[in-house]
Design a protein around this motif. Sequence first.
Motif, mmCIF file in Angstrom:
data_model
loop_
_atom_site.group_PDB
_atom_site.id
_atom_site.type_symbol
_atom_site.label_atom_id
_atom_site.label_comp_id
_atom_site.label_asym_id
_atom_site.label_seq_id
_atom_site.Cartn_x
_atom_site.Cartn_y
_atom_site.Cartn_z
ATOM 1 N N CYS A 1 -8.598 39.171 -15.444
ATOM 2 C CA CYS A 1 -9.454 39.376 -14.725
ATOM 3 C C CYS A 1 -9.818 40.748 -13.997
ATOM 4 C CB CYS A 1 -8.097 38.480 -13.705
ATOM 5 S SG CYS A 1 -7.996 36.472 -13.916
ATOM 6 N N VAL A 2 -8.858 41.232 -14.203
ATOM 7 C CA VAL A 2 -9.199 43.054 -13.827
ATOM 8 C C VAL A 2 -10.371 43.146 -13.892
ATOM 9 C CG1 VAL A 2 -8.417 45.383 -13.832
ATOM 10 C CG2 VAL A 2 -6.642 43.866 -13.541
ATOM 11 N N ILE A 3 -10.790 42.744 -15.702
ATOM 12 C CA ILE A 3 -12.055 43.730 -16.154
ATOM 13 C C ILE A 3 -12.447 43.172 -16.191
ATOM 14 C CG2 ILE A 3 -12.924 43.315 -18.529
ATOM 15 C CD1 ILE A 3 -10.073 43.730 -19.841
ATOM 16 N N LEU A 4 -12.862 41.463 -15.849
ATOM 17 C CA LEU A 4 -13.995 40.360 -14.849
ATOM 18 C C LEU A 4 -14.199 41.522 -13.926
ATOM 19 C CD1 LEU A 4 -13.521 36.982 -16.229
ATOM 20 C CD2 LEU A 4 -15.699 38.487 -17.024
ATOM 21 N N TYR A 5 -13.371 41.292 -12.937
ATOM 22 C CA TYR A 5 -13.026 41.986 -11.190
ATOM 23 C C TYR A 5 -14.361 42.996 -11.526
ATOM 24 C CZ TYR A 5 -12.553 43.237 -6.615
ATOM 25 O OH TYR A 5 -12.647 43.609 -5.762
ATOM 26 N N THR B 1 -12.173 34.539 -5.975
ATOM 27 C CA THR B 1 -11.547 33.266 -6.324
ATOM 28 C C THR B 1 -11.147 33.380 -8.099
ATOM 29 O OG1 THR B 1 -14.299 32.284 -6.034
ATOM 30 C CG2 THR B 1 -12.497 32.124 -4.328
ATOM 31 N N GLY B 2 -12.170 33.890 -8.695
ATOM 32 C CA GLY B 2 -12.246 34.032 -10.279
ATOM 33 C C GLY B 2 -11.256 35.440 -10.326
ATOM 34 N N ASN B 3 -11.192 36.355 -10.043
ATOM 35 C CA ASN B 3 -10.304 37.462 -10.540
ATOM 36 C C ASN B 3 -9.281 37.727 -10.163
ATOM 37 O OD1 ASN B 3 -11.771 37.011 -12.415
ATOM 38 N ND2 ASN B 3 -13.910 38.231 -11.703
ATOM 39 N N SER B 4 -9.799 38.230 -7.964
ATOM 40 C CA SER B 4 -8.985 39.367 -7.611
ATOM 41 C C SER B 4 -7.882 37.926 -7.163
ATOM 42 C CB SER B 4 -9.778 39.619 -5.945
ATOM 43 O OG SER B 4 -9.039 39.961 -5.733
ATOM 44 N N ILE B 5 -7.711 36.557 -6.653
ATOM 45 C CA ILE B 5 -6.642 35.862 -6.361
ATOM 46 C C ILE B 5 -5.717 35.860 -8.226
ATOM 47 C CG2 ILE B 5 -5.882 34.113 -5.471
ATOM 48 C CD1 ILE B 5 -8.454 33.853 -3.249
ATOM 49 N N PRO B 6 -6.639 35.515 -8.829
ATOM 50 C CA PRO B 6 -5.553 34.909 -9.962
ATOM 51 C C PRO B 6 -4.933 36.223 -10.454
ATOM 52 C CG PRO B 6 -7.864 33.919 -10.343
ATOM 53 C CD PRO B 6 -7.907 34.862 -9.054
ATOM 54 N N PHE B 7 -5.451 37.340 -10.872
ATOM 55 C CA PHE B 7 -4.698 38.851 -10.788
ATOM 56 C C PHE B 7 -2.949 39.249 -9.533
ATOM 57 C CE2 PHE B 7 -4.071 43.185 -10.115
ATOM 58 C CZ PHE B 7 -3.590 43.668 -10.824
ATOM 59 N N ALA B 8 -4.220 38.665 -8.050
ATOM 60 C CA ALA B 8 -3.066 38.939 -6.880
ATOM 61 C C ALA B 8 -1.550 38.086 -7.761
ATOM 62 C CB ALA B 8 -3.494 38.866 -6.160
ATOM 63 N N HIS B 9 -1.782 36.596 -7.365
ATOM 64 C CA HIS B 9 -0.557 35.733 -8.112
ATOM 65 C C HIS B 9 -0.176 36.665 -9.892
ATOM 66 C CE1 HIS B 9 -2.154 32.605 -5.635
ATOM 67 N NE2 HIS B 9 -1.888 32.217 -5.974
ATOM 68 N N ASP B 10 -1.345 36.615 -10.533
ATOM 69 C CA ASP B 10 0.260 37.010 -12.006
ATOM 70 C C ASP B 10 1.133 38.160 -11.682
ATOM 71 O OD1 ASP B 10 -0.713 35.294 -13.564
ATOM 72 O OD2 ASP B 10 -2.896 36.929 -13.588
ATOM 73 N N ILE B 11 0.372 39.431 -10.405
ATOM 74 C CA ILE B 11 1.486 40.750 -9.991
ATOM 75 C C ILE B 11 2.177 40.141 -9.190
ATOM 76 C CG2 ILE B 11 0.155 41.286 -7.988
ATOM 77 C CD1 ILE B 11 0.809 43.080 -11.338
#
Length: 533
Positions: free
Chosen positions: A133-137, A346-356
Amino acid sequence: MATLRQFHDKHIVLHPHAGAFTSEPDAARWSNKDLDPVPEEKKTWEWWHVGGFWIAEGFNPAQMQVPSSAVALGLNPGLAMVACLIGNLLVTGPVCIVGWLGSKYSIPFPVIARASYGMIGAYWAMIIRGIFCVILYGVQATLGGNAVRCMLEAIWPSFAHWHLNSLPKSADITAPDLLCFALFWIASFPLLFVPMSSLRWLFAVKIAIMPFFYVALFTWALTAGHGVGPLFSIPNKITSGWSIGYVFCSTILATIGGNATFAVNMADITRYAKNPRSSAIAQAFALPICITMIELLGALMAATAQVVYGQVLWNPLTIILLWDNRTAKFFAGLLFAFATIATNITGNSIPFAHDIAGIFPRYMNVRRGQVLCAILGFAMNPWVIQARAARFFNFVGGYSIFLGPLVGVILCDYLIIRKAKPYNIYQLYRPNGLYWYWKGCNLRALTAWLVGVVPLLPGLIYNINSNIKMDKGILEFYTLGWLDGLVIASITYYLLCLAFPFPTEVEDGTVVVVGTKDVESLPEESHHPRGEK
């Protein structure tokens, strides 16, 4: 020391009993308000929001570049589109199932992963997804910067030559592009603070605008390229030494890679959906149709560039930069920038945020996680990935080999091992409970993931460095790596569960709680595990 303690207490996310499932002594390790099930009043996404999400999500330059990259490698646009359709159909099922889980139980992916991988083992699933997700962001932000450049060059044509050679070629970016990237990054930043339940309005605007933009670009491609016939009659011309079948399967893998994250991300979005069934049905139709149509536009624009400009331009924003009509160039850049912002959040920032937040729930929530994602996305120099078509193509397809086995274990665990019986939501937030397994890790799941990934690593290594000699059969097996990994991991997990069974239910007085219920619906003793009061 007192100052450090004060700083710690001020910035902690979760204080005792702040979340719905936080009665354990170390509850802050497993829960905060962003990880707890979404309350009923915040489940505001209708079925058309979820279905329309794929109209909004698909319309971004990165999605369009998948078939365009295939054309750049010499594949006929018609074959590229067939490969894209197959890839989208293959990934639709897992996306819909994971999305259904998120909507039914109102929980994000990090909590869902605990059921399969264990309370601590789920950290590995979060790390695998979070890195991607970070890379795609960063990659999406680079494309957004290209859109900003279209706008600036439309206003000031001289901007195209502004400090053009001030950076060395090894930087893989020019000064104008770096400035545009920074401007896009800054413009995106305020939207990181908008709650997910409210983002549906941003997508509603995108759903209303983007179909008209699609028609405009489609019309330009057909008109400039003198119709569909000449475009799709461009012959296959594979110059890399591989067969057409190899590039065709690689295109399928790259197509899956473009949406593979949503096979694990979708729960973070659909947890806000009102109806699990209608949301899943809407996705089942919208994903393959909308995404394939967007990719068709990407193939058309790439092939049109070959006819009009004499070269295949795999980035649609590069084509727009060549337009003479400054008004069209400005509004095309504006709409692409708007579309990319919404997709990136929605595709990268929010998923990464949930992971961290899942890894550090005591200190990280979704808002802080999104800010961290933006910072890391800038720091990783994503324009290097965008430097060449082949590099982007290999990157998107390559990383999906880690995501296929990841989702394969989750699907096998829920559908086959547990026979689709409801999750025990309370136990998903309880250490030493049903989902604790061995010291917090389900070794069956982690082993199955590893078995699914290892056979595909030689192909990934070759993609990184093609000078390494590799057996051709191994490389051909790699071309459908996401699907191969998913199937291998699923079968391995099933066999391991047969050999080493484990309990899937508890009979300790707790109840199976659907995520939309409040904590008050739990019996009194369930607030105090192990009978402690």
